[in-house]
Motif scaffolding. Sequence first.
Motif, PDB file in Angstrom:
ATOM      1  N   MET A 258      41.084  39.545  35.785  1.00 32.18           N
ATOM      2  CA  MET A 258      40.884  40.498  36.873  1.00 32.18           C
ATOM      3  C   MET A 258      40.743  41.899  36.298  1.00 32.18           C
ATOM      4  N   ARG A 259      39.724  42.604  36.744  1.00 29.83           N
ATOM      5  CA  ARG A 259      39.397  43.938  36.231  1.00 29.83           C
ATOM      6  C   ARG A 259      39.769  45.002  37.265  1.00 29.83           C
ATOM      7  N   PHE A 260      40.602  45.944  36.856  1.00 32.72           N
ATOM      8  CA  PHE A 260      41.048  47.005  37.760  1.00 32.72           C
ATOM      9  C   PHE A 260      40.749  48.376  37.151  1.00 32.72           C
ATOM     10  N   GLY A 261      40.647  49.376  38.023  1.00 29.15           N
ATOM     11  CA  GLY A 261      40.273  50.705  37.564  1.00 29.15           C
ATOM     12  C   GLY A 261      41.411  51.708  37.583  1.00 29.15           C
TER      13      GLY A 261
ATOM     14  N   ALA B 175      43.575  53.706  43.691  1.00 24.25           N
ATOM     15  CA  ALA B 175      43.172  53.053  42.438  1.00 24.25           C
ATOM     16  C   ALA B 175      43.521  51.567  42.511  1.00 24.25           C
ATOM     17  N   THR B 176      42.615  50.706  42.085  1.00 27.83           N
ATOM     18  CA  THR B 176      42.871  49.262  42.172  1.00 27.83           C
ATOM     19  C   THR B 176      43.994  48.814  41.238  1.00 27.83           C
ATOM     20  N   ARG B 177      44.314  49.613  40.223  1.00 30.10           N
ATOM     21  CA  ARG B 177      45.473  49.267  39.390  1.00 30.10           C
ATOM     22  C   ARG B 177      46.756  49.391  40.215  1.00 30.10           C
ATOM     23  N   GLU B 178      46.776  50.345  41.135  1.00 29.43           N
ATOM     24  CA  GLU B 178      47.910  50.508  42.042  1.00 29.43           C
ATOM     25  C   GLU B 178      48.011  49.289  42.969  1.00 29.43           C
ATOM     26  N   SER B 179      46.872  48.837  43.424  1.00 29.57           N
ATOM     27  CA  SER B 179      46.820  47.653  44.285  1.00 29.57           C
ATOM     28  C   SER B 179      47.362  46.428  43.549  1.00 29.57           C
ATOM     29  N   TYR B 180      47.044  46.327  42.267  1.00 29.15           N
ATOM     30  CA  TYR B 180      47.512  45.225  41.436  1.00 29.15           C
ATOM     31  C   TYR B 180      49.035  45.191  41.398  1.00 29.15           C
ATOM     32  N   GLY B 181      49.643  46.322  41.097  1.00 26.68           N
ATOM     33  CA  GLY B 181      51.101  46.376  41.022  1.00 26.68           C
ATOM     34  C   GLY B 181      51.769  46.024  42.336  1.00 26.68           C
TER      35      GLY B 181
ATOM     36  N   VAL C 194      36.160  35.313  36.484  1.00 29.55           N
ATOM     37  CA  VAL C 194      36.111  36.763  36.250  1.00 29.55           C
ATOM     38  C   VAL C 194      35.940  37.486  37.580  1.00 29.55           C
ATOM     39  N   ILE C 195      36.915  38.336  37.916  1.00 30.58           N
ATOM     40  CA  ILE C 195      36.931  39.039  39.204  1.00 30.58           C
ATOM     41  C   ILE C 195      36.998  40.549  38.984  1.00 30.58           C
ATOM     42  N   ASN C 196      36.165  41.281  39.743  1.00 25.53           N
ATOM     43  CA  ASN C 196      36.108  42.740  39.636  1.00 25.53           C
ATOM     44  C   ASN C 196      36.095  43.339  41.048  1.00 25.53           C
ATOM     45  N   PRO C 197      37.267  43.562  41.649  1.00 25.89           N
ATOM     46  CA  PRO C 197      37.322  44.025  43.037  1.00 25.89           C
ATOM     47  C   PRO C 197      36.871  45.463  43.214  1.00 25.89           C
ATOM     48  N   CYS C 198      36.400  45.773  44.433  1.00 22.47           N
ATOM     49  CA  CYS C 198      35.809  47.092  44.682  1.00 22.47           C
ATOM     50  C   CYS C 198      36.778  48.096  45.269  1.00 22.47           C
ATOM     51  N   ASP C 199      37.845  47.635  45.922  1.00 19.05           N
ATOM     52  CA  ASP C 199      38.767  48.587  46.542  1.00 19.05           C
ATOM     53  C   ASP C 199      40.154  47.979  46.679  1.00 19.05           C
ATOM     54  N   ASP C 200      41.051  48.718  47.303  1.00 19.35           N
ATOM     55  CA  ASP C 200      42.438  48.294  47.453  1.00 19.35           C
ATOM     56  C   ASP C 200      42.558  46.981  48.219  1.00 19.35           C
ATOM     57  N   VAL C 201      41.867  46.867  49.324  1.00 22.05           N
ATOM     58  CA  VAL C 201      41.934  45.658  50.146  1.00 22.05           C
ATOM     59  C   VAL C 201      41.484  44.439  49.346  1.00 22.05           C
ATOM     60  N   GLU C 202      40.373  44.594  48.661  1.00 17.50           N
ATOM     61  CA  GLU C 202      39.817  43.480  47.893  1.00 17.50           C
ATOM     62  C   GLU C 202      40.675  43.149  46.679  1.00 17.50           C
ATOM     63  N   ALA C 203      41.241  44.174  46.045  1.00 20.97           N
ATOM     64  CA  ALA C 203      42.064  43.954  44.856  1.00 20.97           C
ATOM     65  C   ALA C 203      43.320  43.165  45.186  1.00 20.97           C
ATOM     66  N   ARG C 204      43.991  43.537  46.272  1.00 17.47           N
ATOM     67  CA  ARG C 204      45.207  42.818  46.658  1.00 17.47           C
ATOM     68  C   ARG C 204      44.897  41.376  47.040  1.00 17.47           C
ATOM     69  N   ALA C 205      43.774  41.183  47.717  1.00 21.36           N
ATOM     70  CA  ALA C 205      43.356  39.826  48.078  1.00 21.36           C
ATOM     71  C   ALA C 205      42.993  39.011  46.839  1.00 21.36           C
ATOM     72  N   ALA C 206      42.406  39.671  45.851  1.00 20.10           N
ATOM     73  CA  ALA C 206      42.011  38.987  44.623  1.00 20.10           C
ATOM     74  C   ALA C 206      43.223  38.490  43.842  1.00 20.10           C
ATOM     75  N   VAL C 207      44.273  39.306  43.787  1.00 21.94           N
ATOM     76  CA  VAL C 207      45.490  38.903  43.076  1.00 21.94           C
ATOM     77  C   VAL C 207      46.092  37.656  43.737  1.00 21.94           C
ATOM     78  N   LYS C 208      46.127  37.653  45.040  1.00 21.26           N
ATOM     79  CA  LYS C 208      46.651  36.506  45.778  1.00 21.26           C
ATOM     80  C   LYS C 208      45.803  35.255  45.521  1.00 21.26           C
TER      81      LYS C 208
END
Length: 313
Positions: A163-166, A8-14, A138-152
């Motif tokens: 940033m939008r996470f699922g 889950a990209t919310r996990e990637s966010y944390g 406005v950023i909406n990442p598609c997966d874990d790799v992209e989500a972590r990169a987006a936060v950075k």
Amino acid sequence: MSEVKKIATRESYGKALVELAKEHDDIVVLDADLAAATKTAIFKKEFPDRHIDCGIAEANMMGIAAGLSTCGKVPFASTFAMFAAGRAFEQVRNTIGYPHLNVKIGATHAGISVGEDGATHQCNEDIALMRVIPGMTVINPCDDVEARAAVKAAYEMEGPVYMRFGRLAAPVINDENNYKFEIGKGILMRQGSDITIVATGLMVSYALEAAEKLAAEGISAEVINIHTIKPLDEDIIVKSAEKTKNVFTVEEHSVIGGLGSAVCDALSAKCPTKVTKIGVNDVFGHSGPALELIKEFGLDGEGIYNKIKENIQ
């Protein structure tokens, strides 16, 4: 063949917040009594002195984040998308957007894949609300790799970012070893010549599934991942549209005001093209298992494939 890993990209966010905070002392994380759900509890455990639980007071949280940003901190204000974009819209607009403050908003549990929480929590309007605020990225990442990169990337840029996470675990479709994230730059996931599929967030993996099914029938679909909805990478979309002359947008969001609308704005000005928007069709969601809802709303690979077949030129 091994099963595709899902996170889950919310996990990637944390997790991304923790990694960033190890290197940057100015990061602080705010939450609105949802640390367990937004996964900022991971950050809280590592950096308790840099985590602020604002309680169930999202509007106030945005004001606190705005104030912290004027004191040299880089605040990440975290809550569900419905509360970040919906309940706190005025504060995001006037307190963060208007003075163009360096506040990052981590909005989890977006879209119908929130599932059993139902229509009140399934925010299908947040992209529309946030992209209309001047200067908001406005950023909406598609997966874990992209989500972590987006936060950075959000941390490294100056200015407000949404940033939008699922909630739902998403297939990891990017290879971390060769993946490059750049704000405002779309990614060509699959080359094609007959149609263009422009997708964002959770829908990217489903769009790739649909493209495989189309290929089996001799239809060549180009798939573009738009992780940044604002600023939009108009060049990659226009280039593809000029080639295929037939564009489909796919989003776990209302077809009004989101990715589809942004693509239509760009193409109407630069390359008038037929566009079919696939998403939530001006209706509210309802309670149910996430995967069943995605299928019901025609947003799984089969549903996207069927919609394209119905509208292909």
